[in-house]
Design a protein around this motif. Structure first.
Motif, mmCIF file in Angstrom:
data_model
loop_
_atom_site.group_PDB
_atom_site.id
_atom_site.type_symbol
_atom_site.label_atom_id
_atom_site.label_comp_id
_atom_site.label_asym_id
_atom_site.label_seq_id
_atom_site.Cartn_x
_atom_site.Cartn_y
_atom_site.Cartn_z
ATOM 1 N N HIS A 93 0.830 -1.206 0.000
ATOM 2 C CA HIS A 93 0.000 0.000 0.000
ATOM 3 C C HIS A 93 0.867 1.261 0.000
ATOM 4 C CE1 HIS A 93 -3.221 2.783 1.237
ATOM 5 N NE2 HIS A 93 -2.388 3.213 2.171
ATOM 6 N N SER A 94 1.914 1.261 0.817
ATOM 7 C CA SER A 94 2.788 2.428 0.936
ATOM 8 C C SER A 94 3.545 2.689 -0.359
ATOM 9 C CB SER A 94 3.772 2.236 2.090
ATOM 10 O OG SER A 94 3.090 2.063 3.319
ATOM 11 N N LEU A 95 4.070 1.616 -0.969
ATOM 12 C CA LEU A 95 4.779 1.776 -2.238
ATOM 13 C C LEU A 95 3.843 2.266 -3.338
ATOM 14 C CD1 LEU A 95 7.034 -1.417 -2.179
ATOM 15 C CD2 LEU A 95 7.766 0.958 -1.881
ATOM 16 N N THR A 96 2.588 1.842 -3.266
ATOM 17 C CA THR A 96 1.592 2.308 -4.236
ATOM 18 C C THR A 96 1.334 3.800 -4.056
ATOM 19 O OG1 THR A 96 0.503 0.141 -4.301
ATOM 20 C CG2 THR A 96 -0.788 2.036 -5.043
ATOM 21 N N LYS A 97 1.259 4.233 -2.793
ATOM 22 C CA LYS A 97 0.975 5.639 -2.497
ATOM 23 C C LYS A 97 2.123 6.553 -2.904
ATOM 24 C CE LYS A 97 -3.130 5.724 -0.572
ATOM 25 N NZ LYS A 97 -4.227 6.560 -1.115
ATOM 26 N N VAL A 98 3.334 6.152 -2.625
ATOM 27 C CA VAL A 98 4.477 7.026 -2.903
ATOM 28 C C VAL A 98 5.040 6.809 -4.306
ATOM 29 C CG1 VAL A 98 5.085 7.127 -0.469
ATOM 30 C CG2 VAL A 98 6.153 5.402 -1.893
ATOM 31 N N ALA A 99 4.603 5.721 -4.958
ATOM 32 C CA ALA A 99 5.015 5.437 -6.347
ATOM 33 C C ALA A 99 6.536 5.492 -6.496
ATOM 34 C CB ALA A 99 4.349 6.405 -7.309
ATOM 35 N N VAL A 100 7.243 4.818 -5.572
ATOM 36 C CA VAL A 100 8.702 4.821 -5.612
ATOM 37 C C VAL A 100 9.219 4.159 -6.879
ATOM 38 C CG1 VAL A 100 10.772 3.934 -4.495
ATOM 39 C CG2 VAL A 100 8.918 4.853 -3.111
ATOM 40 N N LEU A 101 8.627 3.055 -7.245
ATOM 41 C CA LEU A 101 9.106 2.305 -8.399
ATOM 42 C C LEU A 101 7.957 1.529 -9.019
ATOM 43 C CD1 LEU A 101 11.477 1.266 -10.139
ATOM 44 C CD2 LEU A 101 11.766 -0.572 -8.462
ATOM 45 N N ARG A 102 7.838 1.628 -10.304
ATOM 46 C CA ARG A 102 6.843 0.851 -11.033
ATOM 47 C C ARG A 102 7.550 0.126 -12.165
ATOM 48 N NH1 ARG A 102 1.550 2.349 -9.902
ATOM 49 N NH2 ARG A 102 1.333 4.262 -8.681
ATOM 50 N N ILE A 103 7.127 -1.079 -12.436
ATOM 51 C CA ILE A 103 7.721 -1.804 -13.552
ATOM 52 C C ILE A 103 6.685 -1.882 -14.675
ATOM 53 C CG2 ILE A 103 9.257 -3.117 -12.070
ATOM 54 C CD1 ILE A 103 7.436 -5.510 -12.369
ATOM 55 N N PRO A 104 7.115 -1.840 -15.923
ATOM 56 C CA PRO A 104 6.164 -1.869 -17.048
ATOM 57 C C PRO A 104 5.431 -3.205 -17.122
ATOM 58 C CG PRO A 104 8.428 -2.062 -17.826
ATOM 59 C CD PRO A 104 8.511 -1.722 -16.372
ATOM 60 N N ASP A 105 4.243 -3.165 -17.690
ATOM 61 C CA ASP A 105 3.417 -4.369 -17.786
ATOM 62 C C ASP A 105 4.116 -5.527 -18.501
ATOM 63 O OD1 ASP A 105 1.382 -3.202 -16.367
ATOM 64 O OD2 ASP A 105 0.250 -2.581 -18.152
ATOM 65 N N PRO A 106 4.835 -5.282 -19.606
ATOM 66 C CA PRO A 106 5.506 -6.413 -20.260
ATOM 67 C C PRO A 106 6.484 -7.138 -19.341
ATOM 68 C CG PRO A 106 5.433 -4.535 -21.730
ATOM 69 C CD PRO A 106 4.974 -4.041 -20.397
ATOM 70 N N LEU A 107 7.223 -6.385 -18.502
ATOM 71 C CA LEU A 107 8.153 -7.014 -17.572
ATOM 72 C C LEU A 107 7.395 -7.779 -16.492
ATOM 73 C CD1 LEU A 107 10.930 -7.570 -16.456
ATOM 74 C CD2 LEU A 107 10.879 -5.328 -15.328
ATOM 75 N N SER A 108 6.302 -7.205 -16.023
ATOM 76 C CA SER A 108 5.479 -7.895 -15.020
ATOM 77 C C SER A 108 4.938 -9.210 -15.572
ATOM 78 C CB SER A 108 4.318 -6.989 -14.596
ATOM 79 O OG SER A 108 3.426 -7.674 -13.751
ATOM 80 N N ILE A 109 4.473 -9.184 -16.817
ATOM 81 C CA ILE A 109 3.957 -10.399 -17.446
ATOM 82 C C ILE A 109 5.063 -11.429 -17.619
ATOM 83 C CG2 ILE A 109 2.987 -11.318 -19.585
ATOM 84 C CD1 ILE A 109 1.493 -8.609 -19.870
ATOM 85 N N THR A 110 6.247 -10.967 -17.994
ATOM 86 C CA THR A 110 7.388 -11.873 -18.163
ATOM 87 C C THR A 110 7.766 -12.522 -16.834
ATOM 88 O OG1 THR A 110 8.249 -10.566 -20.004
ATOM 89 C CG2 THR A 110 9.797 -12.040 -18.886
ATOM 90 N N LEU A 111 7.829 -11.732 -15.768
ATOM 91 C CA LEU A 111 8.149 -12.275 -14.443
ATOM 92 C C LEU A 111 7.105 -13.291 -14.011
ATOM 93 C CD1 LEU A 111 9.278 -9.036 -12.552
ATOM 94 C CD2 LEU A 111 10.716 -10.994 -13.150
ATOM 95 N N THR A 112 5.847 -12.957 -14.235
ATOM 96 C CA THR A 112 4.763 -13.863 -13.839
ATOM 97 C C THR A 112 4.837 -15.174 -14.616
ATOM 98 O OG1 THR A 112 3.350 -11.955 -13.330
ATOM 99 C CG2 THR A 112 2.258 -14.087 -13.592
ATOM 100 N N ALA A 113 5.091 -15.086 -15.922
ATOM 101 C CA ALA A 113 5.190 -16.281 -16.755
ATOM 102 C C ALA A 113 6.388 -17.138 -16.355
ATOM 103 C CB ALA A 113 5.292 -15.888 -18.227
#
Length: 250
Positions: A93-113
């Motif tokens: 929740h805190s990281l979402t609020k402060v938006a310290v770091l976000r990763i792009p959707d393609p990388l998220s999908i790759t990590l998940t796969a």
């Protein structure tokens, strides 16, 4: 040391609880979402815990417990499924609020796969090891659902999990009898750990540890955090939709 497990639980939750009223974070405003998510996940994990404890797949050292037991589990273990998720979801929740770091959707999908493929492989290769098989199978199902549905919060979950790795190693290391000065970083399962709060039957896991922590615990931790985050998001968005419908003109 009697009470060590209790102190670990309290230590983990103390700072997140203290900052729950922070003006920018206001995690307290989402306590109801967390409570509902936590209760559901706790119910499933406690059943899993009770079964595996009764089978001797893992257990607890009475020297570090206060004594009260509920349904075969020490009261501290019940607290674990509240304190750890609270700290983890607070971090998310805190990281979402402060938006310290976000990763792009393609990388998220790759990590998940990639994680899904790894869990499937572990499920197939170690089907005779109950802890490895169960944790890998359940996590594979979670990851498969995430890959199909592609929730917009999955990238934030991966970032949160990466941030939580160090506190996880410290906390779980203490529970499993960590000895920085005795063991190499990666080693075969250690049978002679004498100060563990939680012990494991090594024949039911991968029998490989990071310091004193079974690798299986990292899979278990991701599932515990991931399910709490998924339900936390679901209940939060449902509440916001209901609020919007109630405030909209008829």
């Amino acid at each position: 040391m009697p009470g060590l497990y209790l102190l670990i639980n309290l230590g983990v939750v103390s700072i997140p609880l203290a900052f729950s009223w922070h003006g920018r974070l206001r995690f307290v405003d989402r306590w109801s979402d967390f409570a509902r998510a936590c209760l559901i996940v706790l119910s499933g994990f406690v059943i899993w815990d009770i079964i595996f404890t009764s089978l001797g797949i893992w257990g607890f050292d009475d020297r570090f417990l206060l004594g009260p037991v509920l349904a075969g589990l020490p009261i501290e273990e019940w607290m674990f499924f509240v304190c750890i998720p609270y700290a983890c979801v607070f971090t998310y929740h805190s990281l979402t609020k402060v938006a310290v770091l976000r990763i792009p959707d393609p990388l998220s999908i790759t990590l998940t796969a990639a994680a899904l493929a790894s869990c499937i492989a572990l499920t197939v290769l170690f089907s005779e090891r109950l802890y490895t098989f169960t944790a890998s199978l359940l996590t594979a199902l979670y990851l498969a659902a995430a890959l199909i549905r592609r929730p917009d919060w999955m990238g934030r979950l991966w970032v949160s999990f990466a941030v939580l790795i160090i506190p996880f190693v410290i906390t779980n290391g203490i529970l499993t009898g960590i000895r920085f000065w005795d063991y190499p970083l990666v080693n075969r399962a250690v049978d002679a750990i004498s100060n563990h709060v939680v012990w494991y039957e090594n024949s039911e896991n991968l029998s490989v540890r990071l310091l004193s922590i079974p690798f299986d615990d990292f899979i278990y931790a991701f599932l515990l955090i991931g399910l709490n985050v998924a339900l936390f998001e679901y209940f939060g968005r449902s509440r916001e939709r209901d609020k919007a419908l109630m405030s909209s003109p008829s």
